[in-house]
Write a protein that holds these residues in place. Structure first.
Motif, PDB file in Angstrom:
ATOM      1  N   ALA A 143       0.835  -1.204   0.000  1.00  0.00           N
ATOM      2  CA  ALA A 143       0.000   0.000   0.000  1.00  0.00           C
ATOM      3  C   ALA A 143       0.870   1.254   0.000  1.00  0.00           C
ATOM      4  CB  ALA A 143      -0.931  -0.014   1.212  1.00  0.00           C
ATOM      5  N   PRO A 144       0.429   2.324  -0.662  1.00  0.00           N
ATOM      6  CA  PRO A 144      -0.836   2.398  -1.400  1.00  0.00           C
ATOM      7  C   PRO A 144      -0.758   1.649  -2.725  1.00  0.00           C
ATOM      8  CG  PRO A 144       0.388   4.429  -1.685  1.00  0.00           C
ATOM      9  CD  PRO A 144       1.159   3.612  -0.690  1.00  0.00           C
ATOM     10  N   LEU A 145      -1.879   1.072  -3.129  1.00  0.00           N
ATOM     11  CA  LEU A 145      -1.922   0.359  -4.399  1.00  0.00           C
ATOM     12  C   LEU A 145      -1.897   1.341  -5.558  1.00  0.00           C
ATOM     13  CD1 LEU A 145      -2.209  -2.352  -5.843  1.00  0.00           C
ATOM     14  CD2 LEU A 145      -4.693  -2.167  -5.566  1.00  0.00           C
ATOM     15  N   PHE A 146      -2.503   2.512  -5.369  1.00  0.00           N
ATOM     16  CA  PHE A 146      -2.562   3.541  -6.413  1.00  0.00           C
ATOM     17  C   PHE A 146      -1.863   4.789  -5.887  1.00  0.00           C
ATOM     18  CE2 PHE A 146      -6.468   0.967  -6.419  1.00  0.00           C
ATOM     19  CZ  PHE A 146      -6.278   0.290  -7.614  1.00  0.00           C
ATOM     20  N   ALA A 147      -0.704   5.095  -6.441  1.00  0.00           N
ATOM     21  CA  ALA A 147       0.119   6.188  -5.939  1.00  0.00           C
ATOM     22  C   ALA A 147      -0.554   7.538  -6.182  1.00  0.00           C
ATOM     23  CB  ALA A 147       1.485   6.165  -6.621  1.00  0.00           C
ATOM     24  N   ASP A 148      -0.178   8.523  -5.371  1.00  0.00           N
ATOM     25  CA  ASP A 148      -0.682   9.882  -5.571  1.00  0.00           C
ATOM     26  C   ASP A 148      -0.272  10.381  -6.957  1.00  0.00           C
ATOM     27  OD1 ASP A 148      -1.555   9.727  -2.993  1.00  0.00           O
ATOM     28  OD2 ASP A 148      -0.054  11.088  -2.164  1.00  0.00           O
ATOM     29  N   PRO A 149      -1.190  11.023  -7.698  1.00  0.00           N
ATOM     30  CA  PRO A 149      -0.837  11.504  -9.037  1.00  0.00           C
ATOM     31  C   PRO A 149       0.059  12.737  -9.018  1.00  0.00           C
ATOM     32  CG  PRO A 149      -3.084  12.131  -8.516  1.00  0.00           C
ATOM     33  CD  PRO A 149      -2.611  11.258  -7.379  1.00  0.00           C
ATOM     34  N   ALA A 150       0.065  13.487  -7.930  1.00  0.00           N
ATOM     35  CA  ALA A 150       0.843  14.713  -7.822  1.00  0.00           C
ATOM     36  C   ALA A 150       0.838  15.141  -6.363  1.00  0.00           C
ATOM     37  CB  ALA A 150       0.247  15.819  -8.705  1.00  0.00           C
ATOM     38  N   PRO A 151       1.724  16.048  -5.959  1.00  0.00           N
ATOM     39  CA  PRO A 151       1.681  16.543  -4.579  1.00  0.00           C
ATOM     40  C   PRO A 151       0.317  17.158  -4.256  1.00  0.00           C
ATOM     41  CG  PRO A 151       3.729  17.196  -5.660  1.00  0.00           C
ATOM     42  CD  PRO A 151       2.861  16.599  -6.729  1.00  0.00           C
ATOM     43  N   ASN A 152      -0.167  16.853  -3.060  1.00  0.00           N
ATOM     44  CA  ASN A 152      -1.455  17.366  -2.573  1.00  0.00           C
ATOM     45  C   ASN A 152      -2.633  16.857  -3.386  1.00  0.00           C
ATOM     46  OD1 ASN A 152      -0.269  18.965  -0.471  1.00  0.00           O
ATOM     47  ND2 ASN A 152       0.321  20.466  -2.042  1.00  0.00           N
ATOM     48  N   ARG A 153      -2.450  15.758  -4.089  1.00  0.00           N
ATOM     49  CA  ARG A 153      -3.549  15.068  -4.769  1.00  0.00           C
ATOM     50  C   ARG A 153      -3.461  13.594  -4.418  1.00  0.00           C
ATOM     51  NH1 ARG A 153      -5.125  17.593 -10.646  1.00  0.00           N
ATOM     52  NH2 ARG A 153      -4.952  19.793 -10.057  1.00  0.00           N
ATOM     53  N   TRP A 154      -4.601  12.928  -4.417  1.00  0.00           N
ATOM     54  CA  TRP A 154      -4.606  11.518  -4.065  1.00  0.00           C
ATOM     55  C   TRP A 154      -5.719  10.802  -4.811  1.00  0.00           C
ATOM     56  CZ3 TRP A 154      -5.820  15.505  -0.761  1.00  0.00           C
ATOM     57  CH2 TRP A 154      -7.160  15.601  -0.357  1.00  0.00           C
ATOM     58  N   ARG A 155      -5.648   9.469  -4.738  1.00  0.00           N
ATOM     59  CA  ARG A 155      -6.625   8.612  -5.403  1.00  0.00           C
ATOM     60  C   ARG A 155      -7.349   7.757  -4.374  1.00  0.00           C
ATOM     61  NH1 ARG A 155      -2.022   7.877  -9.616  1.00  0.00           N
ATOM     62  NH2 ARG A 155      -2.930   8.823 -11.501  1.00  0.00           N
ATOM     63  N   LEU A 177     -12.390   1.819 -10.599  1.00  0.00           N
ATOM     64  CA  LEU A 177     -12.688   3.248 -10.713  1.00  0.00           C
ATOM     65  C   LEU A 177     -11.976   3.991  -9.584  1.00  0.00           C
ATOM     66  CD1 LEU A 177     -14.724   4.308 -12.957  1.00  0.00           C
ATOM     67  CD2 LEU A 177     -14.950   1.881 -12.427  1.00  0.00           C
ATOM     68  N   LEU A 178     -11.391   5.128  -9.916  1.00  0.00           N
ATOM     69  CA  LEU A 178     -10.653   5.934  -8.940  1.00  0.00           C
ATOM     70  C   LEU A 178     -11.203   7.351  -8.916  1.00  0.00           C
ATOM     71  CD1 LEU A 178      -6.999   4.916  -9.952  1.00  0.00           C
ATOM     72  CD2 LEU A 178      -8.349   3.949  -8.086  1.00  0.00           C
ATOM     73  N   TRP A 179     -11.318   7.908  -7.715  1.00  0.00           N
ATOM     74  CA  TRP A 179     -11.626   9.327  -7.562  1.00  0.00           C
ATOM     75  C   TRP A 179     -10.331  10.068  -7.265  1.00  0.00           C
ATOM     76  CZ3 TRP A 179     -16.414   9.180  -3.781  1.00  0.00           C
ATOM     77  CH2 TRP A 179     -17.536   8.724  -4.502  1.00  0.00           C
ATOM     78  N   VAL A 180     -10.074  11.122  -8.009  1.00  0.00           N
ATOM     79  CA  VAL A 180      -8.917  11.967  -7.754  1.00  0.00           C
ATOM     80  C   VAL A 180      -9.400  13.234  -7.068  1.00  0.00           C
ATOM     81  CG1 VAL A 180      -6.961  13.189  -8.754  1.00  0.00           C
ATOM     82  CG2 VAL A 180      -7.760  11.058  -9.794  1.00  0.00           C
ATOM     83  N   ARG A 181      -8.774  13.556  -5.943  1.00  0.00           N
ATOM     84  CA  ARG A 181      -9.113  14.757  -5.198  1.00  0.00           C
ATOM     85  C   ARG A 181      -7.841  15.536  -4.883  1.00  0.00           C
ATOM     86  NH1 ARG A 181     -14.247  15.522  -2.673  1.00  0.00           N
ATOM     87  NH2 ARG A 181     -15.703  13.934  -3.383  1.00  0.00           N
ATOM     88  N   ALA A 182      -8.005  16.830  -4.683  1.00  0.00           N
ATOM     89  CA  ALA A 182      -6.888  17.713  -4.371  1.00  0.00           C
ATOM     90  C   ALA A 182      -7.146  18.400  -3.047  1.00  0.00           C
ATOM     91  CB  ALA A 182      -6.699  18.757  -5.479  1.00  0.00           C
ATOM     92  N   ALA A 183      -6.082  18.709  -2.331  1.00  0.00           N
ATOM     93  CA  ALA A 183      -6.221  19.378  -1.044  1.00  0.00           C
ATOM     94  C   ALA A 183      -6.933  20.707  -1.224  1.00  0.00           C
ATOM     95  CB  ALA A 183      -4.843  19.601  -0.425  1.00  0.00           C
ATOM     96  N   TYR A 190     -12.197  17.391   2.787  1.00  0.00           N
ATOM     97  CA  TYR A 190     -11.908  16.042   2.320  1.00  0.00           C
ATOM     98  C   TYR A 190     -11.469  16.040   0.868  1.00  0.00           C
ATOM     99  CZ  TYR A 190     -14.304  15.125   6.631  1.00  0.00           C
ATOM    100  OH  TYR A 190     -14.659  15.124   7.953  1.00  0.00           O
ATOM    101  N   GLY A 191     -11.080  17.199   0.355  1.00  0.00           N
ATOM    102  CA  GLY A 191     -10.529  17.272  -0.977  1.00  0.00           C
ATOM    103  C   GLY A 191     -11.497  17.833  -1.997  1.00  0.00           C
ATOM    104  N   VAL A 192     -10.934  18.542  -2.976  1.00  0.00           N
ATOM    105  CA  VAL A 192     -11.718  19.099  -4.065  1.00  0.00           C
ATOM    106  C   VAL A 192     -11.821  18.048  -5.172  1.00  0.00           C
ATOM    107  CG1 VAL A 192     -11.838  20.933  -5.799  1.00  0.00           C
ATOM    108  CG2 VAL A 192     -10.940  21.414  -3.507  1.00  0.00           C
ATOM    109  N   PRO A 193     -13.029  17.717  -5.651  1.00  0.00           N
ATOM    110  CA  PRO A 193     -13.164  16.727  -6.733  1.00  0.00           C
ATOM    111  C   PRO A 193     -12.399  17.180  -7.980  1.00  0.00           C
ATOM    112  CG  PRO A 193     -15.305  17.262  -5.772  1.00  0.00           C
ATOM    113  CD  PRO A 193     -14.330  18.253  -5.230  1.00  0.00           C
ATOM    114  N   THR A 194     -11.657  16.269  -8.580  1.00  0.00           N
ATOM    115  CA  THR A 194     -10.810  16.623  -9.721  1.00  0.00           C
ATOM    116  C   THR A 194     -11.099  15.777 -10.955  1.00  0.00           C
ATOM    117  OG1 THR A 194      -9.050  17.348  -8.238  1.00  0.00           O
ATOM    118  CG2 THR A 194      -8.424  16.856 -10.503  1.00  0.00           C
ATOM    119  N   ALA A 195     -11.173  14.450 -10.806  1.00  0.00           N
ATOM    120  CA  ALA A 195     -11.342  13.601 -11.985  1.00  0.00           C
ATOM    121  C   ALA A 195     -11.744  12.197 -11.574  1.00  0.00           C
ATOM    122  CB  ALA A 195     -10.049  13.546 -12.807  1.00  0.00           C
ATOM    123  N   THR A 196     -12.322  11.459 -12.536  1.00  0.00           N
ATOM    124  CA  THR A 196     -12.551  10.022 -12.426  1.00  0.00           C
ATOM    125  C   THR A 196     -11.550   9.321 -13.321  1.00  0.00           C
ATOM    126  OG1 THR A 196     -14.929  10.344 -12.043  1.00  0.00           O
ATOM    127  CG2 THR A 196     -14.199   8.151 -12.723  1.00  0.00           C
TER     128      THR A 196
END
Length: 411
Positions: A143-155, A177-183, A190-196
């Motif tokens: 873990a994590p199985l799906f790495a963060d796409p960028a600083p202050n963003r997560w899946r 399916l993954l939800w990407v959120r940003a700080a 709990y994060g700003v919605p960014t992408a699916t």
């Protein structure tokens, strides 16, 4: 996962612990299906609601056993965002969003309480996956199985299914399916919605092969209007119906809106294959229109679940308003696009004592049978102040709980 209360848990890594217009040119080539032409069998559809339910003590105990095992320091001790998918070899893959790893100690704990406890320095990762075989949890994937796409963003992983690598292919893969959120700042704690996104895992080894963005939302200026897909999915007649929601609750509305998309089997990772319900048709590249929700007394939490029983679709969500901290509501429809009827009978699943709340009700058809449906719900400390301490002092507060229920004809 974003929590229905809007302020449910502390985030160790972020300082806390679930009007838009797009001009559509609708020509004959874009009209994919008319209302009702979505595979639902209207003759078999009937109004359904929760008829009865009881606690699933066996599943509760299995997750407690595995989470309390102190023999390893790199495995799951608690998490939320609970989803499951059965693999071709019979194993069940459990997917979680924010997850505590490490050891569990006691009881008793240093606070004099009769609970097992985590060290305050217990690592928290943004996602994890646990394998179950024959009803017994066996191992945690790295873990994590799906790495963060960028600083202050997560899946955060949500729904998953096994499908052909491509239409008609004999080789099968797992799509997640993954939800990407940003700080973000309040109310987006709990994060700003960014992408699916859609991740592809190989079988049987579950190696991560790729991650593809299928529905970006960065261009939508109002975060409360951004839609993330994948909270639940239903397979029917060669299609995967994928449901999603907006973050209306984070913007102080009592309920969020639900949306629907569909994808041909074998093409979940192909953005061009996705079709969105536009209000009158399934249309590619369309701005989706809500299928459920008025922003007030009818609607969904940020995470909900849909199952198909005969010709009826049944949706489970935390209830609107304050009841959404303790109460599960249901809706029914004859097609994924609705119209959705309800809410129907509500029920309050068991909660530990104290200032705790339930959220993210998820159905698990892979464990259901004999006319009973297994539903999980996540449990957390209600107030963000001091939540991290509470989750360390009592490991049972950050694990899924389960009920088994039967559907019945709505009165």
């Amino acid at each position: 996962m974003p929590d229905d209360s809007g302020a449910l848990r502390a985030r160790q890594r972020t300082g806390t612990g679930i009007g838009l217009l797009l001009v559509l040119v609708l020509g004959a080539a874009l009209l994919i299906a008319l209302p009702g032409d979505d595979g639902a069998d209207d003759d078999a559809c009937q109004a359904l609601t929760v008829g009865s339910w009881d606690s699933n003590d066996a599943l509760d105990a299995e997750f407690a056993r595995y989470g309390d095992d102190a023999s390893r320091t790199d495995d799951w001790t608690g998490g939320d965002g609970t989803h499951s998918v059965r693999l071709p070899d019979g194993r069940v893959l459990w997917l979680f969003s924010d997850t505590y790893l490490g050891r569990v100690y006691g009881p008793p704990n240093p606070h004099g309480e009769s609970h097992a406890w985590r060290d305050a320095a217990t690592p928290l990762v943004r996602n994890s996956a646990v394998l179950m075989r024959d009803g017994r949890l066996e191992s945690t994937l790295p873990a994590p199985l799906f790495a963060d796409p960028a600083p202050n963003r997560w899946r955060w992983p949500v729904a998953a299914r096994v499908e052909p690598r491509s239409p008609g292919s004999p080789e099968r893969v797992v799509r997640v399916l993954l939800w990407v959120r940003a700080a973000g700042q309040a109310p987006w704690i709990y994060g700003v919605p960014t992408a699916t996104e859609v991740a592809t895992l190989s079988l049987p080894g579950l190696r991560l092969e790729s991650i593809i963005e299928v529905f970006g939302q960065q261009s939508v200026p109002d975060p409360s209007r951004r839609v993330l897909f994948g909270t639940t999915l239903v397979e029917e007649d060669g299609w995967t119906y994928v449901f999603g929601g907006d973050d209306g609750r984070a913007a102080s509305r009592p309920a969020s809106h639900a949306y629907a998309a569909r994808v041909p089997e074998g093409r979940l990772a192909d953005p061009s294959a996705w079709q969105y319900w536009s209000g009158s048709a399934w249309v590619p590249r369309a701005r989706p229109r809500p299928v459920l929700g008025d922003g007030r007394s009818r609607g969904v939490g940020s995470a909900f679940s849909v199952v198909r029983e005969g010709g009826t679709y049944v949706l489970f969500t935390m209830a609107a308003g304050a009841r959404g901290l303790t109460t599960v509501a249901s809706y029914w429809a004859c097609s994924p696009a609705g119209p959705w009827h309800g809410p129907g009978e509500e029920f309050g699943p068991p909660l530990p004592r104290g200032e705790v709340a339930a959220y993210n009700p998820q159905a698990h058809p892979v464990l259901s049978g004999d006319g009973r449906l297994v539903l999980s719900y996540d449990v957390n400390w209600l107030e963000p102040t001091g939540a991290a301490d509470r989750l360390s002092r009592n490991v049972s507060l950050y694990r899924p709980r389960f009920v088994s229920l039967r559907l019945a004809a709505a009165r």
